[in-house]
Design a protein around this motif. Structure first.
Motif, PDB file in Angstrom:
ATOM      1  N   PRO A   1       0.809  -1.224   0.000  1.00  0.00           N
ATOM      2  CA  PRO A   1       0.000   0.000   0.000  1.00  0.00           C
ATOM      3  C   PRO A   1       0.843   1.275   0.000  1.00  0.00           C
ATOM      4  O   PRO A   1       0.324   2.357  -0.236  1.00  0.00           O
ATOM      5  N   VAL A   2       2.137   1.143   0.272  1.00  0.00           N
ATOM      6  CA  VAL A   2       3.045   2.297   0.271  1.00  0.00           C
ATOM      7  C   VAL A   2       3.792   2.324  -1.056  1.00  0.00           C
ATOM      8  O   VAL A   2       4.486   1.372  -1.411  1.00  0.00           O
ATOM      9  N   THR A   3       3.656   3.426  -1.787  1.00  0.00           N
ATOM     10  CA  THR A   3       4.315   3.559  -3.078  1.00  0.00           C
ATOM     11  C   THR A   3       5.726   4.103  -2.913  1.00  0.00           C
ATOM     12  O   THR A   3       6.058   4.698  -1.874  1.00  0.00           O
ATOM     13  N   PRO A   4       6.583   3.927  -3.932  1.00  0.00           N
ATOM     14  CA  PRO A   4       7.921   4.521  -3.858  1.00  0.00           C
ATOM     15  C   PRO A   4       7.879   6.039  -3.667  1.00  0.00           C
ATOM     16  O   PRO A   4       8.696   6.599  -2.921  1.00  0.00           O
ATOM     17  N   SER A   5       6.912   6.708  -4.307  1.00  0.00           N
ATOM     18  CA  SER A   5       6.802   8.174  -4.169  1.00  0.00           C
ATOM     19  C   SER A   5       6.486   8.576  -2.735  1.00  0.00           C
ATOM     20  O   SER A   5       7.043   9.558  -2.214  1.00  0.00           O
ATOM     21  N   ALA A   6       5.606   7.806  -2.075  1.00  0.00           N
ATOM     22  CA  ALA A   6       5.242   8.125  -0.694  1.00  0.00           C
ATOM     23  C   ALA A   6       6.437   7.948   0.242  1.00  0.00           C
ATOM     24  O   ALA A   6       6.688   8.782   1.120  1.00  0.00           O
ATOM     25  N   LEU A   7       7.182   6.860   0.053  1.00  0.00           N
ATOM     26  CA  LEU A   7       8.348   6.637   0.908  1.00  0.00           C
ATOM     27  C   LEU A   7       9.417   7.700   0.635  1.00  0.00           C
ATOM     28  O   LEU A   7      10.079   8.183   1.570  1.00  0.00           O
ATOM     29  N   ALA A   8       9.577   8.096  -0.627  1.00  0.00           N
ATOM     30  CA  ALA A   8      10.549   9.133  -0.964  1.00  0.00           C
ATOM     31  C   ALA A   8      10.187  10.454  -0.291  1.00  0.00           C
ATOM     32  O   ALA A   8      11.056  11.162   0.255  1.00  0.00           O
ATOM     33  N   GLU A   9       8.901  10.808  -0.289  1.00  0.00           N
ATOM     34  CA  GLU A   9       8.462  12.046   0.371  1.00  0.00           C
ATOM     35  C   GLU A   9       8.698  11.971   1.871  1.00  0.00           C
ATOM     36  O   GLU A   9       9.131  12.953   2.497  1.00  0.00           O
ATOM     37  N   LEU A  10       8.434  10.822   2.463  1.00  0.00           N
ATOM     38  CA  LEU A  10       8.663  10.649   3.901  1.00  0.00           C
ATOM     39  C   LEU A  10      10.143  10.814   4.236  1.00  0.00           C
ATOM     40  O   LEU A  10      10.504  11.479   5.222  1.00  0.00           O
ATOM     41  N   LEU A  11      11.023  10.228   3.416  1.00  0.00           N
ATOM     42  CA  LEU A  11      12.457  10.332   3.666  1.00  0.00           C
ATOM     43  C   LEU A  11      12.956  11.762   3.459  1.00  0.00           C
ATOM     44  O   LEU A  11      13.910  12.193   4.131  1.00  0.00           O
ATOM     45  N   ASP A  12      12.318  12.503   2.557  1.00  0.00           N
ATOM     46  CA  ASP A  12      12.678  13.919   2.397  1.00  0.00           C
ATOM     47  C   ASP A  12      12.347  14.717   3.658  1.00  0.00           C
ATOM     48  O   ASP A  12      13.116  15.579   4.084  1.00  0.00           O
ATOM     49  N   LEU A  13      11.173  14.440   4.244  1.00  0.00           N
ATOM     50  CA  LEU A  13      10.797  15.109   5.502  1.00  0.00           C
ATOM     51  C   LEU A  13      11.811  14.804   6.600  1.00  0.00           C
ATOM     52  O   LEU A  13      12.203  15.679   7.382  1.00  0.00           O
ATOM     53  N   LEU A  14      12.234  13.565   6.635  1.00  0.00           N
ATOM     54  CA  LEU A  14      13.204  13.150   7.647  1.00  0.00           C
ATOM     55  C   LEU A  14      14.570  13.766   7.367  1.00  0.00           C
ATOM     56  O   LEU A  14      15.285  14.190   8.295  1.00  0.00           O
ATOM     57  N   ASP A  15      14.928  13.855   6.094  1.00  0.00           N
ATOM     58  CA  ASP A  15      16.246  14.367   5.718  1.00  0.00           C
ATOM     59  C   ASP A  15      16.397  15.850   6.062  1.00  0.00           C
ATOM     60  O   ASP A  15      17.479  16.286   6.479  1.00  0.00           O
ATOM     61  N   ARG A  16      15.324  16.625   5.879  1.00  0.00           N
ATOM     62  CA  ARG A  16      15.432  18.053   6.213  1.00  0.00           C
ATOM     63  C   ARG A  16      15.022  18.354   7.650  1.00  0.00           C
ATOM     64  O   ARG A  16      14.787  19.494   8.028  1.00  0.00           O
ATOM     65  N   LYS A  17      14.922  17.279   8.443  1.00  0.00           N
ATOM     66  CA  LYS A  17      14.658  17.372   9.878  1.00  0.00           C
ATOM     67  C   LYS A  17      13.335  18.063  10.198  1.00  0.00           C
ATOM     68  O   LYS A  17      13.210  18.778  11.191  1.00  0.00           O
ATOM     69  N   ALA A  18      12.362  17.818   9.316  1.00  0.00           N
ATOM     70  CA  ALA A  18      11.015  18.316   9.603  1.00  0.00           C
ATOM     71  C   ALA A  18      10.318  17.420  10.614  1.00  0.00           C
ATOM     72  O   ALA A  18       9.400  17.853  11.321  1.00  0.00           O
ATOM     73  N   ILE A  19      10.721  16.138  10.676  1.00  0.00           N
ATOM     74  CA  ILE A  19      10.160  15.182  11.639  1.00  0.00           C
ATOM     75  C   ILE A  19      11.307  14.366  12.225  1.00  0.00           C
ATOM     76  O   ILE A  19      12.391  14.291  11.643  1.00  0.00           O
ATOM     77  N   SER A  20      11.042  13.735  13.346  1.00  0.00           N
ATOM     78  CA  SER A  20      12.046  12.874  13.989  1.00  0.00           C
ATOM     79  C   SER A  20      11.949  11.457  13.433  1.00  0.00           C
ATOM     80  O   SER A  20      11.007  11.112  12.719  1.00  0.00           O
ATOM     81  N   SER A  21      12.918  10.622  13.766  1.00  0.00           N
ATOM     82  CA  SER A  21      12.910   9.227  13.298  1.00  0.00           C
ATOM     83  C   SER A  21      11.696   8.472  13.819  1.00  0.00           C
ATOM     84  O   SER A  21      11.072   7.698  13.094  1.00  0.00           O
ATOM     85  N   SER A  22      11.363   8.679  15.104  1.00  0.00           N
ATOM     86  CA  SER A  22      10.201   7.991  15.669  1.00  0.00           C
ATOM     87  C   SER A  22       8.919   8.475  15.018  1.00  0.00           C
ATOM     88  O   SER A  22       7.998   7.682  14.753  1.00  0.00           O
ATOM     89  N   ALA A  23       8.841   9.773  14.712  1.00  0.00           N
ATOM     90  CA  ALA A  23       7.653  10.297  14.028  1.00  0.00           C
ATOM     91  C   ALA A  23       7.560   9.735  12.617  1.00  0.00           C
ATOM     92  O   ALA A  23       6.462   9.446  12.114  1.00  0.00           O
ATOM     93  N   ALA A  24       8.712   9.566  11.953  1.00  0.00           N
ATOM     94  CA  ALA A  24       8.727   9.004  10.604  1.00  0.00           C
ATOM     95  C   ALA A  24       8.145   7.593  10.603  1.00  0.00           C
ATOM     96  O   ALA A  24       7.421   7.201   9.682  1.00  0.00           O
ATOM     97  N   LYS A  25       8.448   6.815  11.636  1.00  0.00           N
ATOM     98  CA  LYS A  25       7.886   5.466  11.725  1.00  0.00           C
ATOM     99  C   LYS A  25       6.379   5.499  11.942  1.00  0.00           C
ATOM    100  O   LYS A  25       5.642   4.668  11.410  1.00  0.00           O
ATOM    101  N   GLN A  26       5.907   6.485  12.727  1.00  0.00           N
ATOM    102  CA  GLN A  26       4.466   6.645  12.900  1.00  0.00           C
ATOM    103  C   GLN A  26       3.795   6.989  11.570  1.00  0.00           C
ATOM    104  O   GLN A  26       2.735   6.461  11.233  1.00  0.00           O
ATOM    105  N   VAL A  27       4.426   7.869  10.811  1.00  0.00           N
ATOM    106  CA  VAL A  27       3.877   8.257   9.508  1.00  0.00           C
ATOM    107  C   VAL A  27       3.833   7.049   8.576  1.00  0.00           C
ATOM    108  O   VAL A  27       2.859   6.850   7.862  1.00  0.00           O
TER     109      VAL A  27
END
Length: 557
Positions: free
Chosen positions: A445-471
């Motif tokens: 159910p998770v597309t490559p585009s969705a995971l890429a966007e999530l990793l971008d949020l994590l990379d620019r420190k918009a969210i924490s690692s634990s928050a990224a797992k929740q997302v």
């Protein structure tokens, strides 16, 4: 004769007495014995006393095991090898059967060009010599699912010979401790598949489905260069990846598109090879490894107790974890091989020998097929290690799951995150969720585009690692929402107000003087307690690294 018309469509591994070892091969439990009444398909199994591992006594010599494989891969073709019948898995019984498949009198075989090309491409990928002239033979045996009473195969002069297959096996406890081994490919031949017998025990009858009869098979014969189940299973898995990369076979073992027969024997080092047994129709790499390791141990135990090994065909009972007798092993004379009178020799050409004015629809050009070869798995793994700096075992993991490499590469193209972080998320988080739900990559159910966007949020420190797992968990449960939408709804963005963070840190230090005192007394773990308290106060929205920097600054002032 003219070329037939084409239709479009571990060496030396040693075993001590009652011990089996091969690199990281380990027996998971004691094997069980078996008995049989000797009739095909009517074996009865009785569990016998456990065979316990023992160290060789002084003066006793070790055993060496020898394993060879015959691998049958269903060719990825829309029609069968010698008829125009369609190929479709799980079609209604006997709905894809031509007159030729049913062996009605007067029907003749017409060779499928696609199947010939698949055999040549597979041979080239395995560094085989491609025979410019190959022959077809009849292999006679009588069984209900073989209407003609014979199978068309290539016994005398197969389409490809003398190749090699390289594979990597683990030799230690760590996945990174891997060595490359090579098994010789004796030959690759084209042959027909048989039908399928469906046994109805309730009515005491056997039903025949001929949908599979006549489907094109590649039989890949591997020389007895292996010495345990793990080596054999790894070699088969590597061949499976090669076939899938070539597109010559889907090689789905669960659907019977890749079946393995294992030939196994044991002997004392320095003595002639022992009598071999053949374990038939193994349809998973895990069962292949278990069956071979069990059979090696069974033969050693039999010989050590004064018995003899029979040249017989056996099957593997996966429920009991043991092999059981099926029938005596046939010899070549039993099959009464003879030339196939209805098929002329198959002639292949290269760019230098191609007849002038030849119809390209009626000839096979080996050099043109060589140019069409894709990147093979071994080269892909080396490229991934070189291009992204990943560990060799990570490159193996990306190729071992169908579609995972393509998913990874799509994420890499769309994200600014480091390849190391992408690799970790794909192999640990993403693949972990797939395994839990027993899903294929294509069903995620998770597309490559969705995971890429999530990793971008994590990379620019918009969210924490634990928050990224929740997302990620929300993405998995709720298709259609983007990571940014989930972050906004759940208020998971990191706290950006530095003054507010400093105030929270100061309040935490004042409220927990005993933790501060513990830290000053030299307990380095106390800082983690303080970080946790601040994160709890911010509902997990503060970056642990930023919290640590503020706390250390305040404690030192």
């Amino acid at each position: 004769m003219a070329a037939p018309m084409l239709r479009w469509c571990c060496p030396g591994r040693r075993f001590a007495f009652t011990r089996v070892g091969c690199g990281s091969c380990h027996r998971r439990g004691p094997p069980t014995g078996s008995t049989s009444n000797g009739k095909r398909g009517q074996s009865t199994v009785a569990q016998q006393p456990h065979i316990t591992a023992q160290k060789p006594r002084k003066g006793e010599r070790e055993w060496a095991a020898v394993v060879g494989l015959e691998i049958h891969a269903q060719i990825a073709s829309n029609s069968k090898l010698f008829s125009g019948s369609q190929v479709h898995f799980a079609a209604p019984p006997n709905s894809l059967v031509s007159f030729f498949d049913a062996s009605l009198p007067g029907t003749l075989p017409v060779l499928n060009r696609r199947c010939v090309e698949a055999a040549v491409m597979t041979g080239l990928a395995l560094d085989c010599h491609i025979n410019r002239k190959s022959l077809f033979d009849r292999k006679h045996y009588f069984y209900a699912d073989l209407p003609a009473g014979y199978q068309i195969t290539q016994q005398r002069l197969p389409i490809a010979v003398n190749g090699s297959l390289a594979y990597s096996v683990s030799v230690g406890r760590k996945p990174s401790q891997m060595v490359t081994r090579t098994v010789r490919v004796k030959q690759i031949q084209l042959e027909q598949d048989s039908g399928k017998s469906l046994h109805d025990d309730l009515r005491s009858q056997t039903l025949i489905d001929l949908n599979r009869a006549g489907i094109g098979l590649l039989e890949v014969v591997l020389e007895p260069d292996m010495s345990c189940g793990e080596e054999a299973a790894t070699a088969v898995r590597e061949l499976q990846l090669i076939l899938q990369a070539l597109g010559t076979s889907q090689a789905n073992m669960a659907e019977g598109q890749l079946r393995v027969d294992a030939n196994i024997s044991v002997h004392r080092p320095g003595e002639p090879l022992g009598v071999r047994t053949e374990v038939k129709n193994l349809n998973s790499a895990r069962f292949l490894a278990r069956a071979i390791d069990y059979e090696i141990q069974r033969q050693i135990n039999e010989l050590e107790n004064g018995g003899e090994i029979l040249n017989e065909t056996r099957s593997f009972d996966y429920k009991l974890g043991c092999t059981v007798p099926m029938r005596d092993k046939e010899g070549k004379q039993d099959y009464r091989f003879m030339p196939e009178p209805n098929l002329p020799p198959l002639l292949l050409y290269d760019s230098g020998s191609l007849p002038s004015g030849a119809d390209p629809q009626q000839v096979i050009d080996i050099d043109r097929l060589r140019e069409r070869l894709p990147e093979l798995p071994r080269v892909t793994r080396e490229r991934l290690v070189r291009q992204y700096g990943m560990l060799p075992e990570h490159s193996c993991a990306l190729l071992n799951e169908v579609g995972l490499l393509e998913f990874f590469q799509s994420v890499i193209k769309e994200t600014r995150a480091e390849p190391k972080k992408v690799t970790s998320w794909v192999l640990n988080t993403f693949l972990g969720f797939l395994k839990q739900q027993n899903l294929a990559v294509s069903e995620s159910p998770v597309t490559p585009s969705a995971l890429a966007e999530l990793l971008d949020l994590l990379d620019r420190k918009a969210i924490s690692s634990s928050a990224a797992k929740q997302v990620f968990e929300e993405l998995w449960r709720n298709e259609g929402k983007t990571p940014a939408q989930i972050v906004a709804e759940k208020k998971l963005e990191l706290l950006q107000d530095l003054e507010a963070l400093e105030q929270l840190c100061r309040s935490t230090l004042e409220a927990h003087p005993h933790v501060v005192m513990d830290l000053k007394r030299g307990n380095p773990r106390a800082i983690n307690k303080l970080i946790g308290l601040v994160r709890k106060a911010t509902l997990g929205r503060a970056d642990p690294t930023a919290i640590k920097e503020v706390l250390e600054r305040q404690l030192s002032s």
